[in-house]
Write an enzyme that holds these catalytic residues in place. Structure first.
Site, mmCIF file in Angstrom:
data_model
loop_
_atom_site.group_PDB
_atom_site.id
_atom_site.type_symbol
_atom_site.label_atom_id
_atom_site.label_comp_id
_atom_site.label_asym_id
_atom_site.label_seq_id
_atom_site.Cartn_x
_atom_site.Cartn_y
_atom_site.Cartn_z
ATOM 1 N N TYR A 35 0.821 -1.218 0.000
ATOM 2 C CA TYR A 35 0.000 0.000 0.000
ATOM 3 C C TYR A 35 0.853 1.266 0.000
ATOM 4 O O TYR A 35 0.564 2.217 0.740
ATOM 5 C CB TYR A 35 -0.925 0.016 1.227
ATOM 6 C CG TYR A 35 -1.784 -1.209 1.366
ATOM 7 C CD1 TYR A 35 -2.694 -1.574 0.375
ATOM 8 C CD2 TYR A 35 -1.689 -2.028 2.489
ATOM 9 C CE1 TYR A 35 -3.474 -2.701 0.496
ATOM 10 C CE2 TYR A 35 -2.468 -3.156 2.632
ATOM 11 C CZ TYR A 35 -3.357 -3.489 1.629
ATOM 12 O OH TYR A 35 -4.129 -4.604 1.750
ATOM 13 N N TYR B 119 -14.450 -4.307 2.667
ATOM 14 C CA TYR B 119 -13.117 -4.720 2.221
ATOM 15 C C TYR B 119 -12.945 -6.195 2.573
ATOM 16 O O TYR B 119 -13.185 -6.601 3.717
ATOM 17 C CB TYR B 119 -12.014 -3.901 2.908
ATOM 18 C CG TYR B 119 -10.631 -4.446 2.611
ATOM 19 C CD1 TYR B 119 -9.973 -4.096 1.446
ATOM 20 C CD2 TYR B 119 -10.014 -5.348 3.468
ATOM 21 C CE1 TYR B 119 -8.729 -4.618 1.140
ATOM 22 C CE2 TYR B 119 -8.771 -5.879 3.180
ATOM 23 C CZ TYR B 119 -8.131 -5.515 2.023
ATOM 24 O OH TYR B 119 -6.907 -6.045 1.719
ATOM 25 N N ASP C 10 -17.325 -12.438 6.870
ATOM 26 C CA ASP C 10 -15.873 -12.286 6.860
ATOM 27 C C ASP C 10 -15.457 -11.749 8.238
ATOM 28 O O ASP C 10 -15.482 -10.548 8.494
ATOM 29 C CB ASP C 10 -15.482 -11.310 5.747
ATOM 30 C CG ASP C 10 -13.986 -11.028 5.706
ATOM 31 O OD1 ASP C 10 -13.266 -11.496 6.590
ATOM 32 O OD2 ASP C 10 -13.553 -10.314 4.780
ATOM 33 N N LYS D 240 -5.790 -13.485 10.523
ATOM 34 C CA LYS D 240 -5.192 -12.481 11.394
ATOM 35 C C LYS D 240 -4.913 -13.011 12.803
ATOM 36 O O LYS D 240 -3.865 -13.570 13.064
ATOM 37 C CB LYS D 240 -6.034 -11.206 11.412
ATOM 38 C CG LYS D 240 -5.986 -10.460 10.074
ATOM 39 C CD LYS D 240 -6.526 -9.080 10.192
ATOM 40 C CE LYS D 240 -6.486 -8.346 8.858
ATOM 41 N NZ LYS D 240 -5.134 -8.027 8.392
#
Length: 426
Positions: A18, A145, A239, A269
């Site tokens: 990014y 996202y 999600d 994560k």
């Protein structure tokens, strides 16, 4: 090599995430980490206020996770799951099935959150293909996202900037506003009627949309989506890569907080406590049975090489041990209450649009795009590592953070916000 040597020799070869490489601010070289703290190569110490992108829920180098990974390394670092099995993956699958509600009992492992969502989409589409129905599109939401791979980019907000360049190269999905009240549910019900037979399912980040702007919604939204999915015979995919595994404090998973069982859940994560890459896509009995057939083409033809990696699964099992033996949900609720108190003064500062907290997530939203490098630099001067994006400065601290840690973080956020306000007012 010294830190200055490896950094200087390697810097021109590493493509950063990014980041516009032409104008990028130099990244901070980290020498070590322990608990809440990162020690930089120059000796400075920073409190990690974002848990290395929300993953290190137990802090760095928790001895229980380290011991589990070390032991696994000495016995079986990795073995393919195609035709072979190992204890850590099978134990982890059983434990995840036991923690999730209802009959979310069937676990497919992968090695990143994006891939976990890709697998969920593939499962949903093939579930219908196996029944002779070509339903391959998805309903998704503005502000959402779900990853950076091609299929997951297609279910992100197409206008939020991160993936907008790829318009035309991505699958065309149905992107709408989240239904936040009865009128929104009714409008979405009408829209879904027009897409009968095209949609495989609904993909949503439950309760918090993370990288799309740290936007919150109520359990009503998820309950409405469950009703609509049932009414239109769609599969519902949660999600939970950001919020799952204790981040919200009231339960291990957002679906439990909302009282909604989805058809498929994705996790990553925090799954390994931020130590090793691992992800999971967990499906209900109905979904799993949709792949059981004498036809080999009805099998889920997917298999990442490192899926169910033994060391990653050992770390995940150790992380689940800590959720059982240490009061992580209590800690998340305490962090939430402190963030509410200490971020509240930001509401009165120039340039602030909103201040919001949910669980161990604290957000200051500005009324314009934020100068991320400047805000981050001020936080670093206060001994805190934060990474603002778009119009938000946020914290997602490790759940082991104590009161002093949170005070340091919130003080840095307030200081950075004051500086931004002075710039705006000048």
């Amino acid at each position: 090599m010294t830190a200055s040597e490896w950094y200087a020799r390697g810097r021109e070869h590493v493509w950063l995430p990014y980041t516009q490489m032409k104008t990028a601010r130099a990244p901070l070289p980290v020498a070590s980490a322990q608990g809440m703290r990162l020690t930089l190569a120059d000796g400075r110490e920073l409190i990690d206020g974002i848990s290395s992108w929300w993953a290190c829920v137990h802090g760095y180098r928790h001895p229980h996770i380290e011991a589990a990974v070390r032991q696994q390394l000495e016995t079986l670092p990795h073995v393919m799951l195609g035709g072979l099995a190992h204890e850590q993956a099978y134990t982890l699958a059983r434990r995840l099935a036991g923690l999730l509600p209802g009959d979310l009992d069937h676990v497919f492992f992968s090695d990143s959150g994006s891939v976990a969502v890709e697998v969920a989409m593939k499962m949903a589409a093939q579930f219908w293909l196996n029944q002779g129905q070509r339903r391959v599109k998805f309903l998704c939401f503005k502000g959402g996202y779900h990853g950076d791979t091609f299929a997951t980019m297609s279910v992100c907000d197409p206008d939020e900037g991160m993936h907008s360049l790829f318009k035309g190269a991505l699958l065309e999905q149905v992107v709408v506003e989240l239904p936040r009240d009865a009128a929104g549910e009714a409008a979405l019900d009408e829209l879904l009627g027009r897409y009968c037979g095209e949609l495989a399912g609904i993909v949503v980040e439950p309760l918090v949309q993370g990288a799309g702007g740290m936007v919150f919604h109520d359990p009503f939204t998820l309950q409405a989506l469950r009703r609509l999915a049932d009414a239109h015979d769609l599969l519902l995919i949660f999600d939970e890569i950001f919020v799952g595994l204790g981040r919200l404090g009231d339960a291990m998973f957002a679906c439990q907080i909302a009282g909604v069982q989805p058809d498929i859940v994705t996790l990553s994560k925090a799954l390994t406590g931020g130590t090793l890459p691992l992800a999971a896509t967990i499906a209900s009995k109905r979904i799993h049975e949709g792949f059981l057939s004498d036809d080999p083409l009805h099998a889920l033809m997917h298999g990442p090489t490192y899926m169910g990696n033994a060391m990653g699964c050992a770390a995940a099992n150790a992380s689940l041990d800590l959720f059982e033996s240490e009061p992580r949900l209590v800690q998340a609720r305490a962090i939430s209450a402190q963030l509410e108190r200490q971020l509240a003064p930001a509401r009165d500062l120039p340039g602030v649009k909103d201040v919001r907290v949910r669980g161990a997530i604290g957000v200051i939203q500005f009324d314009r795009m934020a100068p991320a490098d400047r805000l981050s630099a001020i936080c670093i001067d206060h001994g805190v590592w934060l990474r603002p994006f778009r119009d938000v400065l946020y914290t997602t601290p490790p759940l082991i953070a104590d009161e002093d840690d949170i005070t340091r973080i919130t003080s840095a956020m307030i200081a950075a916000t004051r500086d931004l306000g002075e710039v705006i007012s000048a």
